[in-house]
Design a protein around this motif. Structure first.
Motif, PDB file in Angstrom:
ATOM      1  N   ALA A 163       2.443  -1.905   0.946  1.00  0.00           N
ATOM      2  CA  ALA A 163       3.333  -0.779   0.682  1.00  0.00           C
ATOM      3  C   ALA A 163       2.827   0.491   1.354  1.00  0.00           C
ATOM      4  CB  ALA A 163       3.461  -0.560  -0.825  1.00  0.00           C
ATOM      5  N   ARG A 164       1.506   0.709   1.332  1.00  0.00           N
ATOM      6  CA  ARG A 164       0.945   1.887   2.017  1.00  0.00           C
ATOM      7  C   ARG A 164       1.359   1.885   3.491  1.00  0.00           C
ATOM      8  NH1 ARG A 164      -3.492   3.259  -1.627  1.00  0.00           N
ATOM      9  NH2 ARG A 164      -4.551   1.352  -2.291  1.00  0.00           N
ATOM     10  N   LEU A 165       1.208   0.728   4.139  1.00  0.00           N
ATOM     11  CA  LEU A 165       1.517   0.635   5.564  1.00  0.00           C
ATOM     12  C   LEU A 165       2.997   0.913   5.820  1.00  0.00           C
ATOM     13  CD1 LEU A 165      -0.461  -2.633   6.454  1.00  0.00           C
ATOM     14  CD2 LEU A 165      -1.245  -0.265   6.668  1.00  0.00           C
ATOM     15  N   LEU A 166       3.853   0.268   5.064  1.00  0.00           N
ATOM     16  CA  LEU A 166       5.288   0.387   5.312  1.00  0.00           C
ATOM     17  C   LEU A 166       5.783   1.807   5.042  1.00  0.00           C
ATOM     18  CD1 LEU A 166       7.645  -1.351   6.239  1.00  0.00           C
ATOM     19  CD2 LEU A 166       8.162  -1.821   3.844  1.00  0.00           C
ATOM     20  N   LEU A 167       5.328   2.405   3.953  1.00  0.00           N
ATOM     21  CA  LEU A 167       5.770   3.765   3.642  1.00  0.00           C
ATOM     22  C   LEU A 167       5.197   4.775   4.629  1.00  0.00           C
ATOM     23  CD1 LEU A 167       5.658   3.838  -0.267  1.00  0.00           C
ATOM     24  CD2 LEU A 167       7.610   3.466   1.250  1.00  0.00           C
ATOM     25  N   ALA A 168       3.986   4.537   5.121  1.00  0.00           N
ATOM     26  CA  ALA A 168       3.432   5.422   6.153  1.00  0.00           C
ATOM     27  C   ALA A 168       4.287   5.362   7.412  1.00  0.00           C
ATOM     28  CB  ALA A 168       1.991   5.027   6.456  1.00  0.00           C
ATOM     29  N   GLY A 169       4.728   4.151   7.789  1.00  0.00           N
ATOM     30  CA  GLY A 169       5.607   4.027   8.942  1.00  0.00           C
ATOM     31  C   GLY A 169       6.939   4.718   8.738  1.00  0.00           C
ATOM     32  N   ARG A 214      -8.329   0.771   9.565  1.00  0.00           N
ATOM     33  CA  ARG A 214      -8.777   1.848   8.664  1.00  0.00           C
ATOM     34  C   ARG A 214      -8.404   3.235   9.194  1.00  0.00           C
ATOM     35  NH1 ARG A 214     -12.093  -0.031   4.732  1.00  0.00           N
ATOM     36  NH2 ARG A 214     -12.974  -2.129   5.026  1.00  0.00           N
ATOM     37  N   ASN A 215      -7.197   3.340   9.710  1.00  0.00           N
ATOM     38  CA  ASN A 215      -6.721   4.607  10.278  1.00  0.00           C
ATOM     39  C   ASN A 215      -5.227   4.695  10.007  1.00  0.00           C
ATOM     40  OD1 ASN A 215      -5.792   6.705  11.968  1.00  0.00           O
ATOM     41  ND2 ASN A 215      -7.421   6.356  13.460  1.00  0.00           N
ATOM     42  N   LEU A 216      -4.850   5.237   8.853  1.00  0.00           N
ATOM     43  CA  LEU A 216      -3.444   5.232   8.451  1.00  0.00           C
ATOM     44  C   LEU A 216      -2.551   6.026   9.400  1.00  0.00           C
ATOM     45  CD1 LEU A 216      -1.673   3.951   6.339  1.00  0.00           C
ATOM     46  CD2 LEU A 216      -2.021   5.940   4.861  1.00  0.00           C
ATOM     47  N   PRO A 217      -2.970   7.191   9.917  1.00  0.00           N
ATOM     48  CA  PRO A 217      -2.105   7.889  10.880  1.00  0.00           C
ATOM     49  C   PRO A 217      -1.801   7.053  12.119  1.00  0.00           C
ATOM     50  CG  PRO A 217      -3.769   9.382  10.032  1.00  0.00           C
ATOM     51  CD  PRO A 217      -4.136   8.024   9.537  1.00  0.00           C
ATOM     52  N   LEU A 218      -2.820   6.370  12.661  1.00  0.00           N
ATOM     53  CA  LEU A 218      -2.594   5.519  13.823  1.00  0.00           C
ATOM     54  C   LEU A 218      -1.697   4.339  13.462  1.00  0.00           C
ATOM     55  CD1 LEU A 218      -3.148   4.439  16.677  1.00  0.00           C
ATOM     56  CD2 LEU A 218      -5.256   3.398  15.778  1.00  0.00           C
ATOM     57  N   VAL A 219      -1.963   3.725  12.327  1.00  0.00           N
ATOM     58  CA  VAL A 219      -1.181   2.574  11.893  1.00  0.00           C
ATOM     59  C   VAL A 219       0.279   2.968  11.688  1.00  0.00           C
ATOM     60  CG1 VAL A 219      -0.805   1.044   9.927  1.00  0.00           C
ATOM     61  CG2 VAL A 219      -3.085   1.259  10.913  1.00  0.00           C
ATOM     62  N   ALA A 220       0.520   4.133  11.088  1.00  0.00           N
ATOM     63  CA  ALA A 220       1.892   4.587  10.857  1.00  0.00           C
ATOM     64  C   ALA A 220       2.656   4.708  12.166  1.00  0.00           C
ATOM     65  CB  ALA A 220       1.879   5.929  10.131  1.00  0.00           C
ATOM     66  N   ARG A 221       1.991   5.256  13.190  1.00  0.00           N
ATOM     67  CA  ARG A 221       2.651   5.400  14.494  1.00  0.00           C
ATOM     68  C   ARG A 221       2.927   4.036  15.118  1.00  0.00           C
ATOM     69  NH1 ARG A 221       0.784   5.824  19.649  1.00  0.00           N
ATOM     70  NH2 ARG A 221      -1.380   6.070  18.996  1.00  0.00           N
TER      71      ARG A 221
END
Length: 293
Positions: free
Chosen positions: A103-109, A11-18
């Motif tokens: 898709a949220r995860l992949l595009l954030a990355g 539940r932390n998109l900035p961390l997950v993106a990194r």
């Protein structure tokens, strides 16, 4: 490489993106290349055929040798992330991960990778109600804008007509447009087909990421299951005897879909939601660079 369910649990998109970007370990492009740019990098000995305008005559006069001035050429891009937010993207896989969440995860990355390379990155959610836009920028606050937009987007309805999406179709220069969709509407004359046609005409590079859940490919459901089309509401009782025919039609559709995308002159990548997002990102970026996956 964590799977999508584990990453979503953070539940932390900035961390997950990194985490996804670092697991991908590749970039959208080399950040710099040698050439006749503006920022001096180094000298190298003159070779026959080199542009004499790049020869350093003062150094030649002092040393009686000929050297070429090499510079770093800026290769920064504008990266546009386009998400299909139609209702079919709500379909979950067997782990409960929807195509929209993946898709949220992949595009954030991807956004993190682009920002790290100094690219201007923007986000476009294609929704039944229109086009949600975060215009491309490269400033320090852009990632937070993108993460907020990615986290807030909801999938519903079907894709709007091409006129609604006109902001996507302006002439492009050094631009990479990444379209992430399940491509369920991709038939001749469909809204999605028109979108791909306009994107190709606008120029720049277009990458189409075709996202599917594994249970869509295998029909891994109980024999008594009822299937529902998320966009039309149409229901169909699953008949186990029809699975072989379904597989045949599915393989035909997948082949025609890939041919249609490539026929528009666009790059095509097929992804599954049970694949760790970092691994999927690595495959996409390395294939784009022509490197072994």
């Amino acid at each position: 490489m964590l799977d999508a369910a584990a990453l979503l649990a953070l539940r932390n998109l900035p961390l997950v993106a990194r985490l996804i970007a670092e697991g991908g370990q590749a970039g959208l492009h080399p950040s710099r290349r040698r050439g006749a740019g503006m920022e001096f990098s180094q000298y190298r000995p003159y070779q026959p055929g080199d542009d004499l305008r790049r020869l350093d005559w003062r150094l030649a006069a002092r040393s009686d040798r000929y050297y070429i001035r090499e510079s770093d050429v800026d290769t920064r891009l504008t990266v546009r992330l386009v998400l299909d937010a139609s209702a079919s993207m709500n379909h979950p896989d067997s782990a409960g991960v929807s195509k929209l969440d993946y898709a949220r995860l992949l595009l954030a990355g991807l956004a993190y990778v682009a920002q790290q390379q100094g690219d201007a990155v923007g986000f476009y959610a294609v929704q039944a109600t229109g086009l949600q836009t975060v215009p491309p920028r490269s400033d320090a606050g852009q990632l937070q804008r993108l993460y907020h937009a990615l986290g807030a987007v909801q999938a519903a309805g079907s894709l709007p007509g091409a006129p609604t999406l006109a902001p996507l179709f302006g002439r492009q220069g050094s631009t990479v447009t990444v379209v992430l969709s399940d491509l369920y509407d991709l038939e001749e004359g469909s809204q999605l087909e028109q979108v791909l046609t306009h994107l190709r005409a606008a120029g720049g590079e277009v990458m189409v990421l075709h996202l599917l859940a594994p249970n869509e490919l295998t029909l891994d459901y109980p024999n008594t299951a009822t299937l529902e089309d998320l966009e039309t509401g149409q229901r169909l009782q699953l008949d186990p005897a029809q699975r072989p025919e379904y597989q045949r039609q599915l393989e035909d559709w997948l082949r025609r879909t890939e041919q249609s995308v490539r026929g528009h002159g666009l790059d095509y990548y097929r992804l599954l939601t049970d694949e760790p997002p970092a691994q999927a990102l690595r495959q996409v970026l390395r294939r784009r660079q022509g490197a072994p996956v």
